[in-house]
Design a protein around this motif. Structure first.
Motif, short mmCIF file in Angstrom:
data_model
loop_
_atom_site.label_atom_id
_atom_site.label_comp_id
_atom_site.label_asym_id
_atom_site.label_seq_id
_atom_site.Cartn_x
_atom_site.Cartn_y
_atom_site.Cartn_z
N ALA A 1 2.95 -16.49 18.00
CA ALA A 1 4.45 -16.88 19.33
C ALA A 1 5.55 -15.42 18.75
O ALA A 1 5.52 -14.42 19.56
N ALA A 2 6.02 -15.29 17.46
CA ALA A 2 6.56 -13.99 17.15
C ALA A 2 5.84 -13.01 16.82
O ALA A 2 6.32 -11.85 17.18
N TRP A 3 4.81 -12.70 16.84
CA TRP A 3 3.74 -11.60 16.75
C TRP A 3 4.19 -10.87 17.76
O TRP A 3 4.39 -10.01 18.27
N THR A 4 4.18 -12.12 19.12
CA THR A 4 4.74 -11.64 20.27
C THR A 4 5.34 -10.91 20.48
O THR A 4 5.90 -9.83 21.19
N ALA A 5 6.48 -11.10 20.38
CA ALA A 5 7.95 -11.51 21.18
C ALA A 5 8.92 -10.95 20.22
O ALA A 5 10.00 -10.19 20.67
N ARG A 6 8.28 -10.25 19.12
CA ARG A 6 9.83 -9.64 17.92
C ARG A 6 8.81 -8.45 17.52
O ARG A 6 8.22 -8.54 16.15
N ALA A 7 9.05 -7.42 17.80
CA ALA A 7 8.42 -6.34 17.69
C ALA A 7 9.13 -5.55 16.19
O ALA A 7 8.25 -5.00 15.27
N ASP A 8 10.45 -5.98 16.00
CA ASP A 8 11.21 -6.04 14.63
C ASP A 8 10.07 -5.89 13.45
O ASP A 8 10.20 -5.84 12.46
N TRP A 9 9.66 -7.86 13.84
CA TRP A 9 8.99 -8.44 12.15
C TRP A 9 7.34 -7.35 12.49
O TRP A 9 6.83 -8.04 11.79
N GLN A 10 6.95 -7.82 13.56
CA GLN A 10 5.15 -6.69 13.59
C GLN A 10 5.85 -5.94 13.31
O GLN A 10 4.91 -4.88 12.16
N ALA A 11 7.10 -5.02 12.86
CA ALA A 11 7.08 -3.48 12.35
C ALA A 11 6.98 -3.77 10.59
O ALA A 11 6.77 -3.11 10.08
N TRP A 12 7.19 -4.99 10.11
CA TRP A 12 7.30 -5.72 8.75
C TRP A 12 5.54 -5.80 8.13
O TRP A 12 5.63 -5.64 6.96
N ALA A 13 5.04 -5.87 8.82
CA ALA A 13 3.35 -5.10 8.81
C ALA A 13 3.34 -3.86 8.03
O ALA A 13 2.27 -3.69 7.29
N GLY A 14 3.68 -3.59 8.47
CA GLY A 14 3.25 -1.96 7.79
C GLY A 14 4.17 -2.10 6.19
O GLY A 14 3.61 -0.68 4.88
N GLN A 15 4.73 -2.71 5.82
CA GLN A 15 5.04 -2.81 4.47
C GLN A 15 5.31 -4.05 3.37
O GLN A 15 5.11 -4.16 2.85
N ALA A 16 3.53 -4.49 3.81
CA ALA A 16 2.40 -5.17 4.03
C ALA A 16 1.17 -5.43 3.44
O ALA A 16 0.86 -4.61 4.43
N ARG A 17 0.71 -5.98 1.98
CA ARG A 17 -0.77 -5.69 1.98
C ARG A 17 -2.06 -6.16 2.77
O ARG A 17 -2.84 -6.07 3.65
N ARG A 18 -0.99 -7.31 3.00
CA ARG A 18 -1.86 -8.29 4.26
C ARG A 18 -0.94 -9.21 5.27
O ARG A 18 0.08 -8.96 5.14
N THR A 19 -1.23 -9.38 6.66
CA THR A 19 -0.96 -10.15 7.62
C THR A 19 -1.63 -10.93 8.49
O THR A 19 -2.78 -10.97 8.73
N ALA A 20 -1.05 -12.06 8.37
CA ALA A 20 -1.71 -12.98 8.83
C ALA A 20 -0.58 -13.71 9.78
O ALA A 20 0.29 -13.98 9.72
N LEU A 21 -1.46 -14.13 11.21
CA LEU A 21 -1.04 -14.85 12.13
C LEU A 21 -1.78 -16.41 12.14
O LEU A 21 -2.97 -16.66 12.12
N VAL A 22 -1.26 -17.23 12.58
CA VAL A 22 -1.03 -18.86 12.41
C VAL A 22 -0.26 -19.63 13.89
O VAL A 22 0.36 -18.70 14.07
N SER A 23 -0.66 -20.77 13.58
CA SER A 23 -0.39 -21.60 14.99
C SER A 23 1.56 -21.99 14.39
O SER A 23 1.28 -22.02 13.43
N ALA A 24 2.10 -21.97 15.74
CA ALA A 24 2.77 -23.18 15.07
C ALA A 24 3.41 -24.33 14.73
O ALA A 24 3.81 -24.56 13.46
#
Length: 270
Positions: free
Chosen positions: A67-90
């Protein structure tokens, strides 16, 4: 399965509770001092993640809910400063959280390799402080008033534990933190040590303080050890016109650090 957003960033979806990354995060949460062996810490919530990024820290892994990945574009942008990004259920993310109020994002970061004592800089020394809230508060004051490093003697609460991280509110990332020291190690500081004492003749605010210096803050109940107090070049008392017997160590630290910082700023050049 992987999702891409924005196009340059790939996020991996994790659905298994026994995924190695999630297991590592849960292990760090369960052991306050586990970061010493792992060399990594888990940051819960957007405030700590944002504070780390603002100081230029790279995220080893960014984890957030679908839900956060879908709703928060600012948090999505942080993925560019991470070696890996993972999405999980609530539901899975709740197992990665020790907070009463659930969050939807966190990050795993690696700690600097073996920080050493920096000589000749404004410093805070923690002598066996036990309360995580006090330690975190002192880290915040240290960062706010320009201390360069915080040195923790053996017996002090783990500086990178989850509780101290939360209480520090991001101050960790602007300080050099050195742990498990002995009193003898402080000789490397090469600055005067200062401590507070209700029996001191010098009153804080009534005379210049040495600069740079190192403020020594002691155990909540026992104060600074007698052996360490003997090493202090000066002891000062904090005036308390309200008549209270003593101040909480976190409050005392803020007052002392403010006095040093403002004194240094007002001192004449040369």
């Amino acid at each position: 399965m992987s999702l891409s957003f924005p196009p340059a960033v790939e996020a991996l979806r994790i659905s298994a509770r026994d995924n190695p990354l999630l297991q590592r995060i849960r292990k760090l949460l369960a052991d306050p001092g586990g970061y010493r062996k792992a060399g990594q810490v888990w940051l819960e919530g957007d405030h700590l993640v944002s504070a780390a990024l603002a100081r230029g820290w790279m995220l080893e892994a960014l984890v957030m809910t679908d839900a956060a990945w879908t709703a928060r574009a600012d948090w999505q942008a942080w993925a560019g400063q991470a070696r890996r990004t993972a999405l999980v259920s609530a539901e899975l993310f709740r197992g990665l959280c020790s907070l009463e109020s659930p969050v939807q994002v966190g990050a795993l970061v690696s700690l600097p390799q073996a920080p050493v004592i920096q000589p000749g800089v404004f410093t805070v020394v923690l002598d066996r402080l036990q309360d995580a809230g006090n330690v975190g508060s002192i880290l915040r004051s240290s960062a706010a008033f320009g201390a360069r490093q915080v040195l923790a003697l053996k017996g002090t609460a783990a500086l990178w534990s989850p509780k101290v991280l939360r209480a520090g509110m991001g101050a960790h990332f602007g300080l050099s933190l050195v742990e498990a020291l002995s009193a003898d190690d402080l000789a490397a500081l090469d600055v005067p040590l200062l401590a507070t004492s209700s029996h001191a003749g010098r009153v804080l605010g009534q005379g210049a303080l040495p600069w740079p210096c190192a403020w020594v803050l002691g155990h909540e109940g026992q104060g600074v050890s007698a052996a360490l107090m003997e090493r202090c070049a000066h002891t000062v008392s904090i005036p308390q016109p309200g008549g209270e017997e003593s101040l909480n160590v976190g409050a005392a630290a803020a007052i002392c650090l403010f006095a040093s910082a403002t004194g240094a700023q007002s001192a004449p050049a040369g």
